[in-house]
Design a protein around this motif. Structure first.
Motif, PDB file in Angstrom:
ATOM      1  N   ASP A 169     -72.490 -18.588   6.446  1.00 35.23           N
ATOM      2  CA  ASP A 169     -72.738 -19.644   7.434  1.00 35.23           C
ATOM      3  C   ASP A 169     -72.065 -20.951   7.023  1.00 35.23           C
ATOM      4  N   LEU A 170     -71.718 -21.081   5.731  1.00 33.41           N
ATOM      5  CA  LEU A 170     -71.080 -22.319   5.250  1.00 33.41           C
ATOM      6  C   LEU A 170     -69.560 -22.291   5.379  1.00 33.41           C
ATOM      7  N   LEU A 171     -69.004 -21.134   5.745  1.00 32.34           N
ATOM      8  CA  LEU A 171     -67.541 -20.994   5.779  1.00 32.34           C
ATOM      9  C   LEU A 171     -66.817 -22.069   6.590  1.00 32.34           C
ATOM     10  N   PRO A 172     -67.352 -22.472   7.765  1.00 31.01           N
ATOM     11  CA  PRO A 172     -66.638 -23.496   8.546  1.00 31.01           C
ATOM     12  C   PRO A 172     -66.493 -24.832   7.814  1.00 31.01           C
ATOM     13  N   TYR A 173     -67.353 -25.059   6.824  1.00 30.65           N
ATOM     14  CA  TYR A 173     -67.344 -26.365   6.148  1.00 30.65           C
ATOM     15  C   TYR A 173     -66.637 -26.330   4.805  1.00 30.65           C
ATOM     16  N   LEU A 174     -66.187 -25.158   4.404  1.00 26.39           N
ATOM     17  CA  LEU A 174     -65.621 -25.017   3.061  1.00 26.39           C
ATOM     18  C   LEU A 174     -64.169 -24.561   3.121  1.00 26.39           C
ATOM     19  N   ASP A 175     -63.450 -24.857   2.049  1.00 27.75           N
ATOM     20  CA  ASP A 175     -62.083 -24.386   1.920  1.00 27.75           C
ATOM     21  C   ASP A 175     -62.114 -23.078   1.123  1.00 27.75           C
ATOM     22  N   PHE A 176     -62.831 -22.092   1.679  1.00 26.22           N
ATOM     23  CA  PHE A 176     -63.003 -20.815   0.982  1.00 26.22           C
ATOM     24  C   PHE A 176     -62.417 -19.706   1.838  1.00 26.22           C
ATOM     25  N   ASP A 177     -61.561 -18.899   1.241  1.00 28.04           N
ATOM     26  CA  ASP A 177     -60.905 -17.809   1.962  1.00 28.04           C
ATOM     27  C   ASP A 177     -61.682 -16.513   1.721  1.00 28.04           C
ATOM     28  N   ALA A 178     -62.562 -16.162   2.676  1.00 31.17           N
ATOM     29  CA  ALA A 178     -63.418 -14.979   2.508  1.00 31.17           C
ATOM     30  C   ALA A 178     -62.586 -13.711   2.378  1.00 31.17           C
ATOM     31  N   GLY A 179     -61.498 -13.639   3.130  1.00 32.04           N
ATOM     32  CA  GLY A 179     -60.625 -12.469   3.075  1.00 32.04           C
ATOM     33  C   GLY A 179     -60.051 -12.275   1.685  1.00 32.04           C
ATOM     34  N   LEU A 180     -59.652 -13.388   1.087  1.00 33.49           N
ATOM     35  CA  LEU A 180     -59.081 -13.337  -0.264  1.00 33.49           C
ATOM     36  C   LEU A 180     -60.136 -12.887  -1.276  1.00 33.49           C
ATOM     37  N   ALA A 181     -61.357 -13.408  -1.126  1.00 36.87           N
ATOM     38  CA  ALA A 181     -62.439 -13.029  -2.046  1.00 36.87           C
ATOM     39  C   ALA A 181     -62.701 -11.531  -1.963  1.00 36.87           C
ATOM     40  N   VAL A 182     -62.742 -11.001  -0.739  1.00 34.41           N
ATOM     41  CA  VAL A 182     -62.990  -9.561  -0.564  1.00 34.41           C
ATOM     42  C   VAL A 182     -61.807  -8.760  -1.122  1.00 34.41           C
ATOM     43  N   ASP A 183     -60.588  -9.249  -0.864  1.00 36.30           N
ATOM     44  CA  ASP A 183     -59.384  -8.606  -1.420  1.00 36.30           C
ATOM     45  C   ASP A 183     -59.464  -8.513  -2.932  1.00 36.30           C
ATOM     46  N   ASN A 184     -59.883  -9.605  -3.558  1.00 36.28           N
ATOM     47  CA  ASN A 184     -59.977  -9.631  -5.021  1.00 36.28           C
ATOM     48  C   ASN A 184     -61.020  -8.638  -5.532  1.00 36.28           C
ATOM     49  N   MET A 185     -62.114  -8.528  -4.795  1.00 32.57           N
ATOM     50  CA  MET A 185     -63.129  -7.525  -5.178  1.00 32.57           C
ATOM     51  C   MET A 185     -62.513  -6.135  -5.123  1.00 32.57           C
ATOM     52  N   LYS A 186     -61.727  -5.886  -4.072  1.00 36.80           N
ATOM     53  CA  LYS A 186     -61.167  -4.538  -3.883  1.00 36.80           C
ATOM     54  C   LYS A 186     -60.011  -4.261  -4.835  1.00 36.80           C
ATOM     55  N   LYS A 187     -59.390  -5.326  -5.354  1.00 44.07           N
ATOM     56  CA  LYS A 187     -58.367  -5.116  -6.380  1.00 44.07           C
ATOM     57  C   LYS A 187     -59.019  -4.552  -7.641  1.00 44.07           C
ATOM     58  N   VAL A 188     -60.196  -5.079  -7.956  1.00 46.11           N
ATOM     59  CA  VAL A 188     -60.913  -4.642  -9.150  1.00 46.11           C
ATOM     60  C   VAL A 188     -61.598  -3.295  -8.909  1.00 46.11           C
ATOM     61  N   HIS A 189     -62.087  -3.123  -7.683  1.00 49.57           N
ATOM     62  CA  HIS A 189     -62.874  -1.921  -7.348  1.00 49.57           C
ATOM     63  C   HIS A 189     -62.502  -1.494  -5.923  1.00 49.57           C
ATOM     64  N   PRO A 190     -61.402  -0.727  -5.802  1.00 49.88           N
ATOM     65  CA  PRO A 190     -60.817  -0.438  -4.490  1.00 49.88           C
ATOM     66  C   PRO A 190     -61.774   0.063  -3.406  1.00 49.88           C
ATOM     67  N   ARG A 191     -62.762   0.855  -3.729  1.00 48.46           N
ATOM     68  CA  ARG A 191     -63.606   1.392  -2.660  1.00 48.46           C
ATOM     69  C   ARG A 191     -64.991   0.748  -2.616  1.00 48.46           C
ATOM     70  N   LEU A 192     -65.093  -0.456  -3.146  1.00 51.69           N
ATOM     71  CA  LEU A 192     -66.381  -1.150  -3.188  1.00 51.69           C
ATOM     72  C   LEU A 192     -66.799  -1.579  -1.778  1.00 51.69           C
ATOM     73  N   PRO A 193     -67.982  -1.144  -1.313  1.00 49.77           N
ATOM     74  CA  PRO A 193     -68.455  -1.650  -0.023  1.00 49.77           C
ATOM     75  C   PRO A 193     -68.875  -3.119  -0.175  1.00 49.77           C
ATOM     76  N   VAL A 194     -68.419  -3.968   0.741  1.00 47.02           N
ATOM     77  CA  VAL A 194     -68.754  -5.396   0.668  1.00 47.02           C
ATOM     78  C   VAL A 194     -69.462  -5.810   1.960  1.00 47.02           C
ATOM     79  N   PHE A 195     -70.643  -6.413   1.814  1.00 43.68           N
ATOM     80  CA  PHE A 195     -71.367  -6.916   2.977  1.00 43.68           C
ATOM     81  C   PHE A 195     -71.263  -8.432   3.011  1.00 43.68           C
ATOM     82  N   GLU A 196     -70.701  -8.955   4.092  1.00 46.57           N
ATOM     83  CA  GLU A 196     -70.591 -10.412   4.247  1.00 46.57           C
ATOM     84  C   GLU A 196     -71.803 -10.873   5.043  1.00 46.57           C
TER      85      GLU A 196
END
Ligand SMILES: [Zn+2]
Lengths: 224, 115
Positions: A169-196
């Motif tokens: 819910d804070l994403l509109p107010y922050l300079d945070f790239d959710a896609g990049l964060a999820v990408d980074n998780m999947k780089k470390v653990h390719p099939r990790l299910p991620v719930f946003e």
């Protein structure tokens, strides 16, 4: 003179974790180890999750986060059985070890619990190293942290079975790239299910609850 | 700092491994194997070990650590390689189910006693 040893240093913990697993199996209790860095909103996520699951699913909580004495009270309001571990007196305060978990589970009376959630100590390093006999591990990251955290703490995201990206819910107010964060998780653990999700607004909560319920019912052997 | 707990286990396991018939044993070196992805910080471990080893046969013993590289295997395309960073994505098939073979060890391999 050289003496050959060849032993795992954390073997005692692993043995205890196996004992815990047997205990939880006997009681048909699904055990979730919840880990995060401090300030990820783990307790809020837990509170909201309990609110949605209780009383249909009987939940117990072991709180290990030492800096938050109010947490146990907040969690108890949901009707869940709660016990708190003060790790201080055991000489360490960075993770929960397997021996502490069994004691606490027995104190809670695991016999009629479907789900036991262990709120581990808030850091992304130490808890990753200690098996507590859990069925699954969830790591909570929030959008107020860095997108590169999965790359900085790869072991935690490797050992996790599922990840939560919280406070969306804070994403509109922050300079945070959710896609990049999820990408980074999947780089470390390719099939990790991620719930946003947002624990505050409960946005994105359904898939997370669905995942949890399916896993609990698989262990307890009851239907949806 | 879980290195304190690890140091405690190190000393316990080492002392248990010394045969009873050795009088006043003195450990010179403790040989360890630590994976590069294990959450162990070398200087924290050395620091904790010195505290725990005091007044035991391991006092003044040196920790000789062999750091184990992270090696992985892709179950989908059967390739194996050594990891130099935190990225576990398979470079060959892009999608693979990558398992870790080595790199998480925290083990005592041996100890060396003074003559
Ligand atoms: Zn591959």
């Amino acid at each position: 003179m050289e003496i050959n040893i060849q032993k795992k240093v954390l073997e005692a913990n692993e043995t205890q974790a196996d004992i815990n697993r047997q205990f939880f199996k006997k009681h048909n209790t699904f055990v979730l180890n919840m880990m995060s860095s401090p300030g990820s909103g783990k307790t809020e996520t837990l509170c909201r999750t309990l609110g949605k699951l209780m009383p249909g699913i009987r939940v117990g909580v072991i709180v290990g986060d030492i800096c938050t004495t109010n947490d146990a009270d907040r969690l108890e309001v949901t009707g869940a059985r709660v016990t708190q571990i003060n790790t201080d007196k055991f000489g360490g305060d960075c993770h929960l070890a397997a021996n502490l978990i069994l004691d606490s589970a027995q104190r809670l009376g695991c016999g009629d619990l479907d789900l036991l959630i262990v709120e581990n100590i808030g850091n992304l390093v130490c808890p990753a190293e200690f098996d507590i006999g859990e069925d699954a591990r969830v790591v909570v990251l929030s959008v107020t942290e860095g997108e590169d955290k999965p790359l900085k703490y790869p072991l935690m995201f490797r050992v996790a079975d599922v990840a939560i990206l919280n406070k969306i819910d804070l994403l509109p107010y922050l300079d945070f790239d959710a896609g990049l964060a999820v990408d980074n998780m999947k780089k470390v653990h390719p099939r990790l299910p991620v719930f946003e999700i947002s624990a505050k607004t409960e946005e994105g909560f359904e898939p997370w609850l669905e995942w949890l319920k399916i896993n609990v019912f698989e262990k307890t052997g009851t239907g949806l | 700092m879980h290195e304190m707990g690890i140091a405690q286990e190190l000393v316990k396991i080492a002392i248990d491994s010394i045969p009873d018939d050795i009088e006043n044993p003195k450990v010179e070196i403790l040989n360890l194997k630590i994976g590069k992805l294990a959450s162990v910080v070398e200087h924290s471990l050395t620091f904790c070990f010195e505290i725990i080893a005091k007044d035991t046969p391991l006092e003044d013993a040196r920790l000789d650590i062999d750091f184990v590289p992270v090696t992985v295997h892709c179950k989908s395309c059967n390739n194996g390689w050594e990891l130099t960073g935190p990225v576990f994505k398979c470079p060959f098939c892009e999608d693979g189910d990558v398992e870790m073979l080595t790199g998480r060890e925290i083990e005592i391999t041996s100890l060396e006693l003074a003559d």
